[in-house]
Every structure is written in structure tokens, then in C-alpha cells.
Write an enzyme that holds these catalytic residues in place. Sequence first.
Site, PDB file in Angstrom:
ATOM      1  N   ASN A  93     -10.101  -0.421  -0.233  1.00  8.47           N
ATOM      2  CA  ASN A  93      -8.709  -0.477  -0.228  1.00  8.47           C
ATOM      3  C   ASN A  93      -8.142  -0.948  -1.759  1.00  8.47           C
ATOM      4  O   ASN A  93      -7.981  -2.081  -1.898  1.00  8.47           O
ATOM      5  CB  ASN A  93      -8.303  -1.063   0.706  1.00  8.47           C
ATOM      6  CG  ASN A  93      -6.771  -0.965   1.044  1.00  8.47           C
ATOM      7  OD1 ASN A  93      -5.974  -0.629   0.100  1.00  8.47           O
ATOM      8  ND2 ASN A  93      -6.226  -1.443   2.243  1.00  8.47           N
ATOM      9  N   HIS A 113      -3.620   7.129   2.322  1.00  8.26           N
ATOM     10  CA  HIS A 113      -3.976   5.826   1.822  1.00  8.26           C
ATOM     11  C   HIS A 113      -5.274   5.483   2.411  1.00  8.26           C
ATOM     12  O   HIS A 113      -5.575   5.401   3.617  1.00  8.26           O
ATOM     13  CB  HIS A 113      -2.861   4.613   2.174  1.00  8.26           C
ATOM     14  CG  HIS A 113      -3.409   3.265   2.049  1.00  8.26           C
ATOM     15  ND1 HIS A 113      -3.735   2.955   0.693  1.00  8.26           N
ATOM     16  CD2 HIS A 113      -3.321   2.080   2.689  1.00  8.26           C
ATOM     17  CE1 HIS A 113      -4.274   1.712   0.718  1.00  8.26           C
ATOM     18  NE2 HIS A 113      -3.930   1.048   1.963  1.00  8.26           N
ATOM     19  N   CYS A 151       0.948  -1.313  -0.062  1.00 11.60           N
ATOM     20  CA  CYS A 151      -0.098   0.011  -0.119  1.00 11.60           C
ATOM     21  C   CYS A 151       0.857   1.354   0.099  1.00 11.60           C
ATOM     22  O   CYS A 151       0.434   2.358  -0.335  1.00 11.60           O
ATOM     23  CB  CYS A 151      -0.836  -0.081   1.177  1.00 11.60           C
ATOM     24  SG  CYS A 151      -1.968  -1.306   1.142  1.00 11.60           S
TER      25      CYS A 151
HETATM   26  N1  COA Z   1     -18.349  -9.196   8.558  1.00 11.91           N
HETATM   27  C1  COA Z   1     -18.860  -9.346   9.711  1.00 11.91           C
HETATM   28  N2  COA Z   1     -17.977  -9.746  10.720  1.00 11.91           N
HETATM   29  C2  COA Z   1     -16.666  -9.799  10.564  1.00 11.91           C
HETATM   30  C3  COA Z   1     -16.041  -9.186   9.474  1.00 11.91           C
HETATM   31  C4  COA Z   1     -16.971  -9.213   8.203  1.00 11.91           C
HETATM   32  N3  COA Z   1     -16.621  -8.759   7.145  1.00 11.91           N
HETATM   33  N4  COA Z   1     -14.786  -9.599   9.486  1.00 11.91           N
HETATM   34  C5  COA Z   1     -14.542  -9.685  10.688  1.00 11.91           C
HETATM   35  N5  COA Z   1     -15.737  -9.838  11.479  1.00 11.91           N
HETATM   36  C6  COA Z   1     -16.125 -10.205  12.713  1.00 11.91           C
HETATM   37  C7  COA Z   1     -14.902 -11.170  13.309  1.00 11.91           C
HETATM   38  O1  COA Z   1     -14.796 -12.324  13.059  1.00 11.91           O
HETATM   39  C8  COA Z   1     -14.987 -10.906  14.941  1.00 11.91           C
HETATM   40  O2  COA Z   1     -15.992 -11.717  15.359  1.00 11.91           O
HETATM   41  P1  COA Z   1     -15.741 -12.345  16.998  1.00 11.91           P
HETATM   42  O3  COA Z   1     -15.917 -10.990  17.872  1.00 11.91           O
HETATM   43  O4  COA Z   1     -17.044 -13.318  17.073  1.00 11.91           O
HETATM   44  O5  COA Z   1     -14.493 -12.908  16.892  1.00 11.91           O
HETATM   45  C9  COA Z   1     -15.576  -9.467  14.934  1.00 11.91           C
HETATM   46  O6  COA Z   1     -16.074  -9.083  13.633  1.00 11.91           O
HETATM   47  C10 COA Z   1     -14.517  -8.149  15.156  1.00 11.91           C
HETATM   48  O7  COA Z   1     -13.321  -8.538  14.340  1.00 11.91           O
HETATM   49  P2  COA Z   1     -12.045  -7.710  14.512  1.00 11.91           P
HETATM   50  O8  COA Z   1     -10.999  -8.310  13.860  1.00 11.91           O
HETATM   51  O9  COA Z   1     -12.050  -7.183  15.873  1.00 11.91           O
HETATM   52  O10 COA Z   1     -12.630  -6.388  13.775  1.00 11.91           O
HETATM   53  P3  COA Z   1     -12.139  -5.015  13.585  1.00 11.91           P
HETATM   54  O11 COA Z   1     -13.021  -4.030  14.350  1.00 11.91           O
HETATM   55  O12 COA Z   1     -10.747  -4.931  14.329  1.00 11.91           O
HETATM   56  O13 COA Z   1     -12.113  -4.832  12.168  1.00 11.91           O
HETATM   57  C11 COA Z   1     -10.592  -4.763  10.226  1.00 11.91           C
HETATM   58  C12 COA Z   1     -11.615  -5.598  11.182  1.00 11.91           C
HETATM   59  C13 COA Z   1      -9.994  -5.856   9.176  1.00 11.91           C
HETATM   60  C14 COA Z   1     -11.713  -4.248   9.344  1.00 11.91           C
HETATM   61  C15 COA Z   1      -9.669  -3.903  10.755  1.00 11.91           C
HETATM   62  O14 COA Z   1      -8.715  -4.746  11.642  1.00 11.91           O
HETATM   63  C16 COA Z   1      -8.644  -3.266   9.843  1.00 11.91           C
HETATM   64  O15 COA Z   1      -9.011  -2.357   8.976  1.00 11.91           O
HETATM   65  N6  COA Z   1      -7.274  -3.647   9.903  1.00 11.91           N
HETATM   66  C17 COA Z   1      -6.454  -2.931   8.929  1.00 11.91           C
HETATM   67  C18 COA Z   1      -6.655  -3.613   7.452  1.00 11.91           C
HETATM   68  C19 COA Z   1      -5.885  -2.767   6.435  1.00 11.91           C
HETATM   69  O16 COA Z   1      -6.155  -1.544   6.538  1.00 11.91           O
HETATM   70  N7  COA Z   1      -5.140  -3.835   5.781  1.00 11.91           N
HETATM   71  C20 COA Z   1      -4.393  -3.143   4.791  1.00 11.91           C
HETATM   72  C21 COA Z   1      -3.355  -2.423   5.100  1.00 11.91           C
HETATM   73  S1  COA Z   1      -2.907  -1.346   4.091  1.00 11.91           S
END
Ligand code: COA
Length: 327
Positions: free
Chosen positions: A284, A254, A113
Site C-alpha cells: 500500500n 487504491h 490514501c
Molecule cells: N502476521 C501474522 N499475524 C498477524 C499480522 C501479521 N502481520 N497482523 C495481525 N495478525 C494477527 C492478529 O494479531 C490477530 O491475531 P489474534 O486473532 O491472535 O488476535 C489475527 O492476525 C487476525 O487479525 P485481524 O486484525 O482480524 O486481521 P485481518 O484479517 O482483519 O487483517 C489487516 C488485518 C490490517 C490486513 C486488515 O484489517 C486490513 O487490511 N485493514 C485495512 C488496512 C488498510 O487498508 N489501511 C490503509 C487504508 S487505505
Amino acid sequence: MRRSVVVGTGSYLPARVVPNADLATFLDTTDGWIRERTGIGARRIAADDEVTSDLAAHAARRALDRAQLTPEDVDLLIVATVTPDSPMPACAVRVQKKLGITRAPAFDVSAACAGFLFGLTIADQFIRCGTARRAIVVGVELLSRIIDWTDRTTAVLFGDGAGAVVLEANESGDRGVEVVKIHTDGALADALAIPAGGSAEPLTAAGLAAQRNKVHMVGQEVFRAAIKGLGDVAEEVLAEAKITVKDVDAFVFHQANLRILDAVAERLHLDREKLVLVLEETGNTSSASIPIALDAALRSGRIRQGDRVLMAALGAGVSWGGALVRV
Ligand code: COA
């Protein structure tokens, strides 16, 4: 002093729009969850017969048109991507051929990214040294081909697209790239990676079945690293330029997650109105996100010639960077 001036920008998004609701038909997710946790409403997905270099060539042609230049005017082509047409040769080679450039060096930069800002930094060095006079930097990704479409934690985040800038050497005026800063810390290398398909884990039938050739991510680790990295590098760029956030007209960060951008905006005490956002419509797009957002903002008049724009990105590696550009 010789500076690299942005003389044209262009972008290309595939025609097919895939809203969150479409993903909810085959993944255990909802439009509400995706919007609330990421700020994403839809993404573009490339057609089956489109490849990465097609997206890149469209964006580069548009940038050249806006710069009123032809492909032969270019003496450097850098393509930032983690989704090349094939592992070898470089995606830039395919893009070069599609553009009709015949001699200028063309190579890829792999910094996920942050790739566009790594490419911008390299092109800026070439131009300031006098090695190149005009460069195209493309950020392009066809992420839909490297996503595990059964994994709701990653499949909802990404989209396809390309953005490009044309840089030209200029010895007068105050426009141009003012500051670039890039960094890498391999400690988090496994937090966001494609495990198989390289020398460490050649792709086997078992690896293929386990989707080891697709993106694997520990979302929360990347999330925390992004908030810290974007904030740190933005402060570093401002300090180097000896300016404050108030002197910046627009922030093109980004586009990975709206919550990340909100946290960075809060840390930097910046006026949220100055954040350029395309995430809701694009998802993204990794290395393409900054040039896509920059191009959209320039075309809409949101960013005008002469404005000071601060860009920052963090991605797999982790690699991150920032730039201050008077466009
Ligand atoms: N739909 C519904 N539920 C979802 C889901 C989806 N698409 N994806 C994850 N969940 C669930 C998880 O399984 C978890 O369930 P649980 O509590 O029963 O275990 C719950 O939602 C919370 O998951 P969590 O990982 O804590 O969510 P979050 O708030 O951290 O959001 C991301 C997850 C991936 C959106 C977030 O961590 C993120 O944006 N990370 C950076 C990603 C990124 O930018 N990557 C590229 C780098 S440039």
C-alpha cells in the site's frame, strides 16, 4: 467544453525490493499470512539518502517526458502526501525546486490514501476554470519512515513510491476527466492516524519512545469503511456519468488489500479482469497507489488511449473519492 486531459503519466519506485520473507526475520509474521490476508508479496523501501521530494520529482519528470513538456510549461503543481520532507514548507515546494519550476503555485494536499484523487479534483477545477492550463498532480509517500517497524499489524502493509500525471486543458475531443467526487467523514479520524507531532500532542521523549509519531491503525474499522466507501463512490461516479460498469474499460482502485478489492468487485458485479493490480509488488503506497497503477497499466498497454478508467480510493480521515477519466 474545456476538459483536463491526461497527457502524460510517470512513476518511480525505489530500487530496494523487500519481500514478505524479509519482514518475517524480525516480525512475528509469515509470507503466507501476509499474502492470504492482504495480497501483498513485497514492497519497495527508499534508500536512506532518498527523501519524499526525490521520489516525487522522478515520477513528475517521467510524466513530463511522456507529455513532451518541460517544467516551465507547467502552471500548477499539486503534491498529495502525508509524508512530506518536513512539516514546513510544503513538499511541493521541494519538488518544484528539483524540477526547476520557478513561478507556478505549488502546494500539498493531505487526504492520505485518497490524496491523489483530491489533488486531481483540485487540478481539474483550476483547469476547467481557466486558472491553469497545465498541471502536474503527484501522489507520493515515503511511508517506511512513519511505520512502527515493531508493529506487525501495520508494518507489513505499506511501501514507498510515487506516481504523477500531467493534465492539460483541451477544448475539443472526448478525452479527459469526466467526473470527480470527493468526500470526508471525520468520525473515523482516530482509526488511522499519527497521534503525536502536531499541536494536539507535541512530540516528547516519552511519545517518541512509545512510537506515537508512527502510524496507528484499527485495521478492521478501516477495512469495513474501505469496502463501503469504494463501492459507494464508484456507484456515485457511474450514476453521474449515466453509465454502467460494463462501459468502463479498467478500474484503478487504491491498492490497500486484495480482499477489499475483491469485495468491491463483487458488490459492483464487475469483471475482475478489469481490475488493475500492482499491490502484490508495491504494497500500500497510499496516495501514490493510483497514479503508480495507472502509469503501469498505460505503459504495459493494459489501458490504451481513449479507454474509460474509473478510479476510487479511501484512506485516513476517512476521506474518499472517485473519478471517471477517458485517458
Ligand atoms: N502476521 C501474522 N499475524 C498477524 C499480522 C501479521 N502481520 N497482523 C495481525 N495478525 C494477527 C492478529 O494479531 C490477530 O491475531 P489474534 O486473532 O491472535 O488476535 C489475527 O492476525 C487476525 O487479525 P485481524 O486484525 O482480524 O486481521 P485481518 O484479517 O482483519 O487483517 C489487516 C488485518 C490490517 C490486513 C486488515 O484489517 C486490513 O487490511 N485493514 C485495512 C488496512 C488498510 O487498508 N489501511 C490503509 C487504508 S487505505
